[in-house]
Scaffold this active site. Structure first.
Site, mmCIF file in Angstrom:
data_model
loop_
_atom_site.group_PDB
_atom_site.id
_atom_site.type_symbol
_atom_site.label_atom_id
_atom_site.label_comp_id
_atom_site.label_asym_id
_atom_site.label_seq_id
_atom_site.Cartn_x
_atom_site.Cartn_y
_atom_site.Cartn_z
ATOM 1 N N LYS A 204 0.838 -1.188 0.000
ATOM 2 C CA LYS A 204 0.000 0.000 0.000
ATOM 3 C C LYS A 204 0.877 1.244 0.000
ATOM 4 C CE LYS A 204 -3.939 -2.093 2.408
ATOM 5 N NZ LYS A 204 -4.824 -2.028 3.595
ATOM 6 N N CYS B 123 0.296 4.655 -17.707
ATOM 7 C CA CYS B 123 0.216 3.346 -17.042
ATOM 8 C C CYS B 123 0.865 2.230 -17.853
ATOM 9 C CB CYS B 123 -1.240 2.992 -16.739
ATOM 10 S SG CYS B 123 -2.022 4.121 -15.571
ATOM 11 N N CYS C 128 -12.130 -0.979 -8.307
ATOM 12 C CA CYS C 128 -11.087 -0.037 -8.713
ATOM 13 C C CYS C 128 -9.750 -0.503 -8.146
ATOM 14 C CB CYS C 128 -11.390 1.358 -8.169
ATOM 15 S SG CYS C 128 -13.052 1.995 -8.534
ATOM 16 N N CYS C 129 -8.697 -0.423 -8.953
ATOM 17 C CA CYS C 129 -7.389 -0.841 -8.466
ATOM 18 C C CYS C 129 -6.860 0.178 -7.466
ATOM 19 C CB CYS C 129 -6.412 -1.013 -9.632
ATOM 20 S SG CYS C 129 -5.950 0.531 -10.438
#
Length: 394
Positions: free
Chosen positions: A17, A82, A213-214
């Site tokens: 994270k 991305c 959602c990623c």
């Protein structure tokens, strides 16, 4: 298949994270060391390096690789939204396949901040100006909603208008992703979820909820690319994986002029890249055993099934409900857990996808191994735009 370039080694750090990772340069150097060790090569063998990142400063690639050795080789810093990680792979592959070098290194990393993506600049034109203008014409603009969620949430609504697929089927993708990620110690989110939990999670935009959602995550991945002759001379053929086909595309007129949210978020780029890569490899999509595709949001997984040719247009609902996207089905999709569960550190994503396919084709994927996998595809897309599709063969 033309056997000009091979991936001899891969490396990947467990994604974390935002705010919980090592510094970017330490992560990138670690991933590069892993890939070199996997290939059985020293950094001194590398003749060129391509280092991808989105949120970083100028020569961050040099900062990351100098601890491995001050060899004086070209180090190229890469930023392509991305699709950055797989663009670094594309450039390293070109250098090797052209005969310019025998050994190239591709590295991707990202040290991200919590929360939705946002540009740090407010004094210059936005990079997605043409897309944003099209989105505003098609569905209006919500200044309070995350930008990426407006893109992909709008694509979901358009897909539902065309094909009538209910919200629950989009949620099934998140359920599948978590089920796959449970077998992957490198993934961030490995706890199972249900369709009901996905649909009941925080609304984001349109039919999108938080669990579709990623997450913003931190991490790094790398790959060592060598020529076929180099692999043969150094005894690397047995464990190396062939780059059988690869294509990088950018936006065409269809992304903007058709007032089409599905093509706006990359379906047209994906379609063209997949056709080119599969043509180079001399294969049809239905021959694939395993696919790692860019599931930044559940609608993009749906759209990508069709754009990659894994199922016919409008056939995604049947593909999902029949379980053809998972173990026991036709093509195991995102065995890693994908971006939704593994995480999406922008510059690292494409190379992490590549590492997963390499492990699958070598038979080294452990509990998530796809039985008998011999042919795989990696798909990485960035709004702005760029798309890379790579076909790998054992």
């Amino acid at each position: 298949m033309k056997d000009k370039a091979r991936i001899a080694g891969v490396g990947m750090l467990p994604f974390t994270k935002a705010g919980r990772s090592a510094p970017y340069d330490a992560m990138a150097a670690d991933a590069a060391r892993q890939a070199l060790a996997d290939a059985g090569l020293d950094y001194g063998a590398v003749q060129q390096a391509y280092v991808g990142f989105v949120i970083g400063d100028t020569t961050s690639g040099q900062q990351a690789l100098y601890p491995l050795g001050l060899s004086g080789i070209p180090i190229v810093n890469v930023n392509n939204a991305c699709a950055t990680g797989s663009t670094a792979l594309f450039l390293a592959h070109q250098a090797v396949a052209s005969g310019l070098v025998d050994v190239a290194l591709a590295v991707g990393f990202e040290q991200m901040l919590s929360g939705p993506l946002a540009s740090p600049f407010n004094d210059r034109p936005a990079v997605n100006g043409r897309l944003n203008a099209m989105v505003e014409r098609v569905q209006g603009w919500d200044a309070k909603a995350p930008i990426a969620a407006q893109y992909f949430g709008g694509a979901q609504r358009e897909y539902q208008r065309r094909h009538g697929m209910p919200d629950e089927v989009f949620a099934m993708i998140s359920v599948k992703s978590r089920r796959h990620a449970a077998r992957n110690p490198l993934a961030v989110f490995r706890e199972p979820v249900t369709v009901e939990e996905v649909l009941a999670s925080t609304p984001i935009f349109g039919g999108l909820t938080k669990l579709q959602c990623c997450p913003p995550t931190c991490g790094a991945a790398a790959a060592v690319i060598v020529s076929h002759d180099y692999a043969r001379r150094h005894g690397l053929l047995a464990r190396s994986v062939m780059i059988a086909g690869q294509a990088l595309t950018t936006d065409g007129a269809a992304s903007f002029d058709g007032l089409n949210m599905i093509d706006g978020v990359g379906a047209d780029m994906t379609r063209r890249a997949a056709r080119a890569a599969c043509a180079q490899a001399g294969i049809a999509p239905d021959e694939l055993d395993v696919v790692e595709l860019h599931d930044c949001f559940t609608p993009n997984e749906v759209i990508s099934y069709e754009a990659l040719g894994l199922c016919p247009e409008g056939g995604a609902e049947k593909f999902i409900r029949d379980g053809d996207n998972t173990y026991g089905g036709r093509i195991v999709t995102n065995p890693s857990g994908g971006l939704l569960s593994k995480g999406h550190p922008l510059g690292a994503t494409g190379l992490a996808q590549t590492a997963e396919i390499v492990w699958q084709l070598r038979g080294e994927a452990g509990e998530r191994q796809v039985p008998g996998a011999r042919l795989g595809l990696q798909h990485n897309v960035g709004i702005g735009g760029a798309c890379v599709v790579t076909v790998l063969a054992q």
